[in-house]
Write a protein that holds these residues in place. Structure first.
Motif, PDB file in Angstrom:
ATOM      1  N   GLU A 212       4.550   3.531   1.288  1.00 33.11           N
ATOM      2  CA  GLU A 212       3.915   2.259   1.608  1.00 33.11           C
ATOM      3  C   GLU A 212       2.437   2.516   1.904  1.00 33.11           C
ATOM      4  OE1 GLU A 212       5.333  -0.724   1.420  1.00 33.11           O
ATOM      5  OE2 GLU A 212       7.121   0.320   0.694  1.00 33.11           O
ATOM      6  N   PRO A 213       1.556   1.566   1.566  1.00 25.38           N
ATOM      7  CA  PRO A 213       0.117   1.774   1.816  1.00 25.38           C
ATOM      8  C   PRO A 213      -0.202   2.144   3.267  1.00 25.38           C
ATOM      9  CG  PRO A 213       0.436  -0.130   0.407  1.00 25.38           C
ATOM     10  CD  PRO A 213       1.804   0.309   0.847  1.00 25.38           C
ATOM     11  N   GLU A 214       0.522   1.570   4.202  1.00 25.51           N
ATOM     12  CA  GLU A 214       0.206   1.860   5.610  1.00 25.51           C
ATOM     13  C   GLU A 214       0.596   3.274   6.019  1.00 25.51           C
ATOM     14  OE1 GLU A 214       1.821  -0.796   4.497  1.00 25.51           O
ATOM     15  OE2 GLU A 214       3.843  -0.930   5.336  1.00 25.51           O
ATOM     16  N   GLU A 215       1.393   3.945   5.180  1.00 24.77           N
ATOM     17  CA  GLU A 215       1.785   5.320   5.477  1.00 24.77           C
ATOM     18  C   GLU A 215       0.771   6.342   4.942  1.00 24.77           C
ATOM     19  OE1 GLU A 215       5.522   5.476   3.452  1.00 24.77           O
ATOM     20  OE2 GLU A 215       6.659   4.653   5.128  1.00 24.77           O
ATOM     21  N   ILE A 216      -0.191   5.895   4.157  1.00 19.67           N
ATOM     22  CA  ILE A 216      -1.120   6.816   3.496  1.00 19.67           C
ATOM     23  C   ILE A 216      -2.218   7.239   4.474  1.00 19.67           C
ATOM     24  CG2 ILE A 216      -2.773   7.096   1.611  1.00 19.67           C
ATOM     25  CD1 ILE A 216       0.164   6.958   0.738  1.00 19.67           C
ATOM     26  N   THR A 217      -2.407   8.552   4.632  1.00 20.55           N
ATOM     27  CA  THR A 217      -3.447   9.077   5.516  1.00 20.55           C
ATOM     28  C   THR A 217      -4.781   9.161   4.765  1.00 20.55           C
ATOM     29  OG1 THR A 217      -3.017  11.365   4.848  1.00 20.55           O
ATOM     30  CG2 THR A 217      -1.716  10.492   6.700  1.00 20.55           C
ATOM     31  N   LEU A 218      -5.859   9.317   5.528  1.00 19.79           N
ATOM     32  CA  LEU A 218      -7.180   9.493   4.904  1.00 19.79           C
ATOM     33  C   LEU A 218      -7.188  10.749   4.028  1.00 19.79           C
ATOM     34  CD1 LEU A 218      -9.621   8.609   7.828  1.00 19.79           C
ATOM     35  CD2 LEU A 218      -9.151   7.263   5.770  1.00 19.79           C
ATOM     36  N   GLU A 219      -6.509  11.779   4.505  1.00 16.82           N
ATOM     37  CA  GLU A 219      -6.458  13.018   3.734  1.00 16.82           C
ATOM     38  C   GLU A 219      -5.762  12.794   2.390  1.00 16.82           C
ATOM     39  OE1 GLU A 219      -4.211  16.146   5.578  1.00 16.82           O
ATOM     40  OE2 GLU A 219      -5.079  17.701   4.310  1.00 16.82           O
ATOM     41  N   ALA A 220      -4.670  12.050   2.421  1.00 16.51           N
ATOM     42  CA  ALA A 220      -3.940  11.771   1.182  1.00 16.51           C
ATOM     43  C   ALA A 220      -4.783  10.930   0.228  1.00 16.51           C
ATOM     44  CB  ALA A 220      -2.620  11.071   1.485  1.00 16.51           C
ATOM     45  N   GLU A 221      -5.534   9.979   0.758  1.00 16.77           N
ATOM     46  CA  GLU A 221      -6.430   9.181  -0.084  1.00 16.77           C
ATOM     47  C   GLU A 221      -7.401  10.090  -0.829  1.00 16.77           C
ATOM     48  OE1 GLU A 221      -6.741   5.242   2.829  1.00 16.77           O
ATOM     49  OE2 GLU A 221      -8.540   6.314   2.217  1.00 16.77           O
TER      50      GLU A 221
END
Lengths: 158, 131
Positions: free
Chosen positions: A80-89
């Motif tokens: 889910e988008p809210e699970e995505i960390t800055l690092e993963a982005e």
């Protein structure tokens, strides 16, 4: 615009669309570029760069809005988008640049010997007029691709 | 016995993606081992048995070419089928990786269906459901 530049631009458009659709479960439609608008100036962007060496040499940059980075990272990772960390982005942004660069080079110069450097996050730069540049609209934000090929070195004498 | 896949890639997000695509391709019951480069993979293979290796090329410490060369030198490991998954689809690179012992090559971008087709071709009649 030279024929090679036109062909490179055409290839970048096709490949970007394929990569977004196949690997990120999204879409990308080429649009006229506008980096001076209010929205573009104040948007939070991620930029990744892939340098390559050989025949040819050069670099490819991908710039994407942070909203888009989060959305495609979610698609890529099955989260889910809210699970995505800055690092993963950032990591997914780098993978996006890596895939577009490799696919464009492999199709544009299939007989070349080129080494791609690891992708890296960089300051946003929408291009200095060299090479090709194309903006794309996606369902969740804007994406820009910039690719520059170094001129082939002149043949030696003697 | 579970079907075990080793994924060798220096990108953590790419390893997650490949696991996801493998499941989408029908390998829901497979077990996965991950390695961040060729040396890490060789270290893990000393104690773990795998049925197929999926490897990237550009990795630190030991890249995909070096890794495949090491697999070929090892009698216990040389029989494990390996597929290359890479952004590089230039003819020279594909030829080199196949000459080093890779049985298959998938260039990015790729669909789950394409991965399944290539794995089916390489693995033949292996039953991945564990039956």
């Amino acid at each position: 615009m030279s024929r090679e530049i036109e062909a490179l631009l055409s290839m970048a458009r096709v490949v970007t669309g394929e990569v977004l659709e196949t690997m990120f479960f999204s879409t990308a439609a080429p649009i006229p570029c506008d980096h001076s608008g209010e929205a573009a100036v104040h948007q939070d962007w991620i930029s990744s760069r892939v340098r390559f060496a050989g025949t040819p040499s050069g670099e490819l940059r991908v710039m994407l809005s942070r909203e888009l980075a989060r959305s495609i990272a979610a698609g890529f990772l099955g989260s889910e988008p809210e699970e995505i960390t800055l690092e993963a982005e950032g990591q997914v942004g780098c993978e996006l640049g890596n895939m577009i660069c490799g696919a464009v080079l492999s199709r544009f110069h299939p007989d070349s010997r080129v080494a791609l450097a690891p992708p890296e996050l960089t300051p946003v730069n929408f291009g200095d007029g060299r090479g090709v540049h194309q903006c794309f609209a996606t369902p969740d934000g804007q994406l820009s691709v910039n690719m520059h090929l170094e001129p082939n070195p002149a043949p030696g004498n003697g | 016995m579970a079907f075990t896949v080793m994924i060798v890639d220096d990108s953590p997000v790419m390893r997650v993606f490949i696991r996801r695509v493998m499941k989408l391709a029908g390998f829901e019951e497979a077990e996965y081992l991950e390695a961040c480069d060729g040396q890490d993979a060789l270290d893990r293979l000393k104690t773990c048995r795998v049925d197929v290796i999926l490897t990237d090329i550009n990795m630190p410490r030991m890249n995909g070419e070096e890794f495949l060369a090491e697999l070929e030198k090892n009698e216990a490991l040389s029989s494990i089928p390996s597929l290359v998954i890479s952004t590089d689809a230039t003819r020279d690179r594909v030829h080199r990786m196949l000459a080093l012992g890779a049985q298959g090559y998938i260039s990015k971008p790729f669909s789950p269906e394409a991965l399944r087709e290539e794995l089916d071709r390489v693995l033949g009649e292996i039953n991945v459901s564990g039956n």
